[in-house]
Design a protein around this motif. Structure first.
Motif, mmCIF file in Angstrom:
data_model
loop_
_atom_site.group_PDB
_atom_site.id
_atom_site.type_symbol
_atom_site.label_atom_id
_atom_site.label_comp_id
_atom_site.label_asym_id
_atom_site.label_seq_id
_atom_site.Cartn_x
_atom_site.Cartn_y
_atom_site.Cartn_z
ATOM 1 N N MET A 166 0.856 -1.172 0.000
ATOM 2 C CA MET A 166 0.000 0.000 0.000
ATOM 3 C C MET A 166 0.894 1.224 0.000
ATOM 4 O O MET A 166 1.798 1.340 0.823
ATOM 5 N N LYS A 167 0.647 2.118 -0.919
ATOM 6 C CA LYS A 167 1.401 3.361 -1.015
ATOM 7 C C LYS A 167 0.535 4.490 -0.461
ATOM 8 O O LYS A 167 -0.652 4.586 -0.774
ATOM 9 N N TYR A 226 -1.355 -9.829 -14.122
ATOM 10 C CA TYR A 226 -0.598 -8.668 -13.641
ATOM 11 C C TYR A 226 0.619 -8.344 -14.508
ATOM 12 O O TYR A 226 1.015 -7.206 -14.599
ATOM 13 N N GLN A 232 3.638 -6.326 -12.981
ATOM 14 C CA GLN A 232 3.160 -5.260 -12.103
ATOM 15 C C GLN A 232 3.091 -5.796 -10.682
ATOM 16 O O GLN A 232 2.906 -6.991 -10.466
ATOM 17 N N ILE A 233 3.214 -4.896 -9.747
ATOM 18 C CA ILE A 233 3.036 -5.252 -8.344
ATOM 19 C C ILE A 233 1.635 -4.798 -7.949
ATOM 20 O O ILE A 233 1.288 -3.633 -8.164
ATOM 21 N N GLN A 276 -1.173 -3.072 -6.093
ATOM 22 C CA GLN A 276 -0.977 -1.896 -5.254
ATOM 23 C C GLN A 276 -2.275 -1.144 -4.994
ATOM 24 O O GLN A 276 -3.119 -1.025 -5.881
ATOM 25 N N PHE A 289 -3.283 2.684 -3.545
ATOM 26 C CA PHE A 289 -2.707 4.003 -3.304
ATOM 27 C C PHE A 289 -3.748 4.858 -2.594
ATOM 28 O O PHE A 289 -4.897 4.925 -3.015
ATOM 29 N N ASP A 308 -6.490 1.764 -7.045
ATOM 30 C CA ASP A 308 -5.837 0.461 -7.086
ATOM 31 C C ASP A 308 -5.518 0.118 -8.535
ATOM 32 O O ASP A 308 -5.986 0.779 -9.450
ATOM 33 N N ASN A 309 -4.702 -0.901 -8.724
ATOM 34 C CA ASN A 309 -4.406 -1.365 -10.083
ATOM 35 C C ASN A 309 -4.974 -2.768 -10.283
ATOM 36 O O ASN A 309 -4.370 -3.627 -10.897
#
Length: 94
Positions: free
Chosen positions: A1-2, A42, A45-46, A48, A50, A66-67
């Motif tokens: 989580m960013k 994915y 990609q990680i 994540q 945000f 989110d992605n």
């Protein structure tokens, strides 16, 4: 989580309702990421989530992103109603 959080002033708010909104948004983000993971799409990609807060022109802005798999086309034209039910009680400061 960013996370990117700016210092915000206290605001008068519907605390219980805001808690529920943030909880639902984060649950939806987790579900979208899990769905994308289960489909193995994915590709470098990680996963994540945000979150960010910002004070913009005296308004508090909160972003959750989110992605994950994304919003299904059938739901993209819907929007969040900002109208408050008349029985909501202000319960504190956040």
């Amino acid at each position: 989580m960013k996370k990117e959080y700016e210092k915000l002033p206290l605001i008068h708010a519907y605390v219980d309702q805001l808690d529920q909104v943030f909880f639902n948004l984060l649950c939806n983000a987790i579900n979208a990421i899990n769905e994308k993971l289960n489909k193995n799409i994915y590709q470098n990609q990680i996963p994540q989530i945000f979150t960010a807060t910002q004070l913009l022109n005296k308004n508090v802005v909160i972003r959750i992103k989110d992605n994950g798999i994304g919003i299904p086309e059938a739901y993209k034209n819907r929007h969040l109603s900002l109208a408050s039910p008349p029985n909501w009680q202000v319960r504190g400061w956040v």
